[in-house]
Design a protein around this motif. Structure first.
Motif, PDB file in Angstrom:
ATOM      1  N   ALA A  55       0.829  -1.205   0.000  1.00  0.00           N
ATOM      2  CA  ALA A  55       0.000   0.000   0.000  1.00  0.00           C
ATOM      3  C   ALA A  55       0.863   1.255   0.000  1.00  0.00           C
ATOM      4  O   ALA A  55       1.836   1.355   0.752  1.00  0.00           O
ATOM      5  CB  ALA A  55      -0.922  -0.007   1.209  1.00  0.00           C
ATOM      6  N   LYS A  81      -2.123   3.580   3.267  1.00  0.00           N
ATOM      7  CA  LYS A  81      -2.399   2.374   4.036  1.00  0.00           C
ATOM      8  C   LYS A  81      -3.847   2.224   4.474  1.00  0.00           C
ATOM      9  O   LYS A  81      -4.544   3.214   4.692  1.00  0.00           O
ATOM     10  CB  LYS A  81      -1.541   2.361   5.313  1.00  0.00           C
ATOM     11  CG  LYS A  81      -0.055   2.531   5.091  1.00  0.00           C
ATOM     12  CD  LYS A  81       0.553   1.398   4.304  1.00  0.00           C
ATOM     13  CE  LYS A  81       2.061   1.532   4.191  1.00  0.00           C
ATOM     14  NZ  LYS A  81       2.632   0.543   3.276  1.00  0.00           N
ATOM     15  N   TYR A  82      -4.210   0.983   4.637  1.00  0.00           N
ATOM     16  CA  TYR A  82      -5.475   0.590   5.295  1.00  0.00           C
ATOM     17  C   TYR A  82      -5.138   0.385   6.759  1.00  0.00           C
ATOM     18  O   TYR A  82      -4.343  -0.492   7.091  1.00  0.00           O
ATOM     19  CB  TYR A  82      -5.956  -0.692   4.612  1.00  0.00           C
ATOM     20  CG  TYR A  82      -6.711  -1.695   5.450  1.00  0.00           C
ATOM     21  CD1 TYR A  82      -7.871  -1.344   6.150  1.00  0.00           C
ATOM     22  CD2 TYR A  82      -6.288  -3.026   5.508  1.00  0.00           C
ATOM     23  CE1 TYR A  82      -8.574  -2.300   6.881  1.00  0.00           C
ATOM     24  CE2 TYR A  82      -6.982  -3.984   6.218  1.00  0.00           C
ATOM     25  CZ  TYR A  82      -8.126  -3.619   6.917  1.00  0.00           C
ATOM     26  OH  TYR A  82      -8.806  -4.557   7.628  1.00  0.00           O
ATOM     27  N   TRP A  83      -5.703   1.215   7.617  1.00  0.00           N
ATOM     28  CA  TRP A  83      -5.403   1.044   9.045  1.00  0.00           C
ATOM     29  C   TRP A  83      -6.645   1.396   9.851  1.00  0.00           C
ATOM     30  O   TRP A  83      -6.939   2.567  10.078  1.00  0.00           O
ATOM     31  CB  TRP A  83      -4.182   1.904   9.458  1.00  0.00           C
ATOM     32  CG  TRP A  83      -3.595   1.441  10.753  1.00  0.00           C
ATOM     33  CD1 TRP A  83      -3.600   2.103  11.952  1.00  0.00           C
ATOM     34  CD2 TRP A  83      -2.934   0.198  10.997  1.00  0.00           C
ATOM     35  NE1 TRP A  83      -3.000   1.347  12.919  1.00  0.00           N
ATOM     36  CE2 TRP A  83      -2.573   0.166  12.355  1.00  0.00           C
ATOM     37  CE3 TRP A  83      -2.626  -0.917  10.205  1.00  0.00           C
ATOM     38  CZ2 TRP A  83      -1.921  -0.919  12.948  1.00  0.00           C
ATOM     39  CZ3 TRP A  83      -1.976  -1.995  10.777  1.00  0.00           C
ATOM     40  CH2 TRP A  83      -1.629  -1.985  12.128  1.00  0.00           C
ATOM     41  N   SER A 131      -0.682 -12.475   3.793  1.00  0.00           N
ATOM     42  CA  SER A 131      -2.102 -12.814   3.892  1.00  0.00           C
ATOM     43  C   SER A 131      -2.859 -12.220   2.701  1.00  0.00           C
ATOM     44  O   SER A 131      -3.830 -12.811   2.235  1.00  0.00           O
ATOM     45  CB  SER A 131      -2.705 -12.364   5.221  1.00  0.00           C
ATOM     46  OG  SER A 131      -2.657 -10.972   5.343  1.00  0.00           O
ATOM     47  N   SER A 178      -8.801 -11.393   4.626  1.00  0.00           N
ATOM     48  CA  SER A 178      -7.854 -10.379   5.090  1.00  0.00           C
ATOM     49  C   SER A 178      -8.137  -9.112   4.288  1.00  0.00           C
ATOM     50  O   SER A 178      -8.274  -9.181   3.062  1.00  0.00           O
ATOM     51  CB  SER A 178      -6.434 -10.870   4.807  1.00  0.00           C
ATOM     52  OG  SER A 178      -5.508  -9.849   5.082  1.00  0.00           O
ATOM     53  N   GLY A 179      -8.239  -7.989   4.982  1.00  0.00           N
ATOM     54  CA  GLY A 179      -8.631  -6.750   4.307  1.00  0.00           C
ATOM     55  C   GLY A 179      -7.784  -6.460   3.079  1.00  0.00           C
ATOM     56  O   GLY A 179      -8.300  -6.249   1.971  1.00  0.00           O
ATOM     57  N   SER A 180      -6.464  -6.478   3.260  1.00  0.00           N
ATOM     58  CA  SER A 180      -5.592  -6.079   2.160  1.00  0.00           C
ATOM     59  C   SER A 180      -5.669  -7.052   0.975  1.00  0.00           C
ATOM     60  O   SER A 180      -5.231  -6.711  -0.130  1.00  0.00           O
ATOM     61  CB  SER A 180      -4.150  -5.958   2.650  1.00  0.00           C
ATOM     62  OG  SER A 180      -3.757  -7.144   3.297  1.00  0.00           O
ATOM     63  N   ARG A 208      -7.166  -6.069  -2.434  1.00  0.00           N
ATOM     64  CA  ARG A 208      -6.397  -5.348  -3.464  1.00  0.00           C
ATOM     65  C   ARG A 208      -5.510  -6.269  -4.286  1.00  0.00           C
ATOM     66  O   ARG A 208      -4.799  -5.800  -5.170  1.00  0.00           O
ATOM     67  CB  ARG A 208      -5.512  -4.272  -2.800  1.00  0.00           C
ATOM     68  CG  ARG A 208      -6.271  -3.226  -1.983  1.00  0.00           C
ATOM     69  CD  ARG A 208      -5.305  -2.149  -1.473  1.00  0.00           C
ATOM     70  NE  ARG A 208      -4.200  -2.768  -0.765  1.00  0.00           N
ATOM     71  CZ  ARG A 208      -3.869  -2.520   0.508  1.00  0.00           C
ATOM     72  NH1 ARG A 208      -4.541  -1.641   1.224  1.00  0.00           N
ATOM     73  NH2 ARG A 208      -2.853  -3.138   1.058  1.00  0.00           N
ATOM     74  N   SER A 230      -1.618  -7.583  12.643  1.00  0.00           N
ATOM     75  CA  SER A 230      -2.107  -6.267  12.233  1.00  0.00           C
ATOM     76  C   SER A 230      -3.552  -6.097  12.696  1.00  0.00           C
ATOM     77  O   SER A 230      -3.978  -4.992  13.029  1.00  0.00           O
ATOM     78  CB  SER A 230      -1.979  -6.088  10.721  1.00  0.00           C
ATOM     79  OG  SER A 230      -2.509  -7.183  10.048  1.00  0.00           O
ATOM     80  N   MET A 255      -4.428  -2.884  14.796  1.00  0.00           N
ATOM     81  CA  MET A 255      -5.420  -1.927  14.276  1.00  0.00           C
ATOM     82  C   MET A 255      -6.496  -1.652  15.305  1.00  0.00           C
ATOM     83  O   MET A 255      -6.871  -0.513  15.544  1.00  0.00           O
ATOM     84  CB  MET A 255      -6.142  -2.573  13.086  1.00  0.00           C
ATOM     85  CG  MET A 255      -5.652  -2.157  11.763  1.00  0.00           C
ATOM     86  SD  MET A 255      -6.692  -2.942  10.528  1.00  0.00           S
ATOM     87  CE  MET A 255      -5.443  -3.403   9.379  1.00  0.00           C
ATOM     88  N   MET A 276       0.869   6.452   9.801  1.00  0.00           N
ATOM     89  CA  MET A 276       0.211   5.237  10.314  1.00  0.00           C
ATOM     90  C   MET A 276       0.963   4.704  11.529  1.00  0.00           C
ATOM     91  O   MET A 276       0.366   4.367  12.555  1.00  0.00           O
ATOM     92  CB  MET A 276       0.152   4.162   9.225  1.00  0.00           C
ATOM     93  CG  MET A 276      -0.377   2.838   9.750  1.00  0.00           C
ATOM     94  SD  MET A 276      -0.376   1.516   8.516  1.00  0.00           S
ATOM     95  CE  MET A 276       1.359   1.098   8.424  1.00  0.00           C
ATOM     96  N   ASP A 279       5.083  -1.575   6.527  1.00  0.00           N
ATOM     97  CA  ASP A 279       3.796  -2.127   6.961  1.00  0.00           C
ATOM     98  C   ASP A 279       3.908  -2.653   8.386  1.00  0.00           C
ATOM     99  O   ASP A 279       4.738  -2.176   9.147  1.00  0.00           O
ATOM    100  CB  ASP A 279       3.330  -3.177   5.945  1.00  0.00           C
ATOM    101  CG  ASP A 279       2.975  -2.501   4.632  1.00  0.00           C
ATOM    102  OD1 ASP A 279       1.951  -1.814   4.605  1.00  0.00           O
ATOM    103  OD2 ASP A 279       3.767  -2.593   3.674  1.00  0.00           O
ATOM    104  N   ALA A 280       3.099  -3.650   8.710  1.00  0.00           N
ATOM    105  CA  ALA A 280       3.073  -4.122  10.096  1.00  0.00           C
ATOM    106  C   ALA A 280       4.225  -5.089  10.361  1.00  0.00           C
ATOM    107  O   ALA A 280       4.020  -6.255  10.689  1.00  0.00           O
ATOM    108  CB  ALA A 280       1.726  -4.774  10.374  1.00  0.00           C
TER     109      ALA A 280
HETATM  110  O1  PMV Z   1      -4.885  -7.095   5.633  1.00  0.00           O
HETATM  111  P1  PMV Z   1      -4.308  -6.978   6.986  1.00  0.00           P
HETATM  112  O2  PMV Z   1      -5.333  -7.199   8.050  1.00  0.00           O
HETATM  113  O3  PMV Z   1      -3.093  -7.846   7.163  1.00  0.00           O
HETATM  114  O4  PMV Z   1      -3.795  -5.456   7.181  1.00  0.00           O
HETATM  115  C1  PMV Z   1      -2.771  -4.880   6.425  1.00  0.00           C
HETATM  116  C2  PMV Z   1      -2.311  -3.624   7.040  1.00  0.00           C
HETATM  117  C3  PMV Z   1      -1.100  -2.938   6.430  1.00  0.00           C
HETATM  118  O5  PMV Z   1      -0.301  -3.840   5.700  1.00  0.00           O
HETATM  119  C4  PMV Z   1      -0.257  -2.371   7.541  1.00  0.00           C
HETATM  120  C5  PMV Z   1      -1.528  -1.776   5.539  1.00  0.00           C
HETATM  121  C6  PMV Z   1      -2.034  -2.106   4.160  1.00  0.00           C
HETATM  122  O6  PMV Z   1      -2.844  -1.311   3.657  1.00  0.00           O
HETATM  123  O7  PMV Z   1      -1.629  -3.103   3.569  1.00  0.00           O
END
Ligand code: PMV
Length: 336
Positions: free
Chosen positions: A33, A36-38, A125, A157-159, A162, A210, A214, A261, A301-302
């Motif tokens: 990203a 970022k998605y946070w 993920s 997983s949110g990311s 994308r 993450s 979050m 972030m 990132d995380a």
């Molecule tokens: O998809 P997750 O829950 O692993 O969250 C990803 C969070 C970051 O990598 C830190 C930011 C992002 O947008 O990828």
């Protein structure tokens, strides 16, 4: 609204859940990203508080093969190693697969090969769930559109929302309660000269997921209230920079976004710091090299690793400072 309601809403239009082919398989690139998605507004179905924007990492990602098996338990094999189903990772996958089993007793064998370090803040993920949903789509012949697959990947997983495309992807926040408008959208821009260098400092597992980081940030950080408006500005700036191919602007916004972030996490309680001393030292090298006139920026990132952003023309100069950099061409040339 439960995950299964989302799955049923999407799959109900299809003669889904079989008959299964002998196996299904797919590749999905991982994504990094730039904005970022946070923070989530819905933890059950992974709805974000803000939009985000990423670029894919070309041939770095996950290849997954899935088949139905007759057995007591699922068999999950990651990089040729059997995963223990009682680990967090094994359980998380099992719960996700429960959403798609044609009968509760149906078991799967899943073989995944990832060419990025797993769970070290390198979005394993993201590509993992995207490759898995694409492989299920292939196994059962759902023929779903990428948008629908993005919503289903998001449940894992949110990311991952994308990781269904090669290129620059915006994950729209959406407004709907069922999340049907919260999915990835491929942006039209191509930028073949752009490079991402993975600067791996620590390949170990991250100490805090993450997901947990979050949640803690949104609940306790007083800086978090500034985050959504920063994201809104950064999304606009990144889109402008992409359209104008303004690399300096793109890098600057991406680096500042990542640092903001991490500032929200640092001000959470208990505090969350993913950086290691080596991470800060590497940031200082990036700033020094930049002051010397080489355009290079980082994002993080995380996890403790940095991802460096630069243009192909500067690759040699940057490699002379970071000799171990794993360089990715984010966008594969067409038809490859
Ligand atoms: O998809 P997750 O829950 O692993 O969250 C990803 C969070 C970051 O990598 C830190 C930011 C992002 O947008 O990828």
């Amino acid at each position: 609204m439960k995950k299964i309601d989302v799955v049923e809403q999407i799959l109900n239009h299809h003669s889904n859940r079989g008959p299964a082919k002998e196996f299904g398989q797919a590749f999905a690139p991982t994504n990094i990203a730039l904005c970022k998605y946070w923070g989530k507004r819905n933890h059950e179905i992974n709805l974000p508080i803000t939009a985000s924007l990423s670029m894919s990492l070309g041939d770095k990602g996950a290849h997954t093969l899935i088949r139905e098996i007759t057995a007591e338990n699922d068999q999950i094999i990651l990089n040729k190693q059997k995963i223990n189903l009682t680990t967090d990772f094994g359980q998380r996958l099992g719960v996700y697969l429960d959403l798609f089993r044609p009968h509760p007793k149906q078991r799967y064998q899943i073989e995944t090969e990832m060419n990025i370090p797993v769970a070290a803040g390198l979005a394993s993920s993201a590509c993992g769930f995207a490759a898995l949903i694409l492989a299920l789509n292939d196994l059962y012949g759902w023929q779903l559109e990428p948008t629908a697959l993005s919503i289903l990947a998001r449940l894992g997983s949110g990311s991952a929302a994308r990781s269904l495309w090669q290129g620059f992807v915006e994950w729209r926040r959406g407004d709907a309660e069922d999340g049907m408008d919260s999915h990835g959208v491929l942006l039209p821009e191509q930028w073949p000269e752009l490079r991402i260098g993975l600067h791996l400092l620590n390949k170990g597992q991250k100490p805090l997921s993450s997901r947990e980081a979050m949640r803690r940030t949104v609940q306790t950080s007083r800086l978090y209230s500034a985050w959504p408006s920063q994201v809104e500005e950064d999304m606009n700036s990144l889109k402008q920079a992409l359209a104008a191919k303004d690399f300096y602007h793109l890098g600057q916004v991406a680096e500042a976004n990542a640092l903001a972030m991490h500032a929200t996490m640092m001000s959470a309680w208990p505090p969350v710091i993913y950086s290691q001393p080596e991470t800060i030292a590497a940031m200082q090298v990036v700033w020094r090299v930049r002051a010397e006139g080489v355009n290079v920026f980082f994002t993080q990132d995380a996890g403790p690793n940095l991802k460096l952003l630069f243009l192909e023309a500067n690759q040699a100069a940057i490699q002379s400072v970071f000799p171990d950099l794993q360089i990715c061409r984010p966008l594969l040339p067409p038809h490859k």
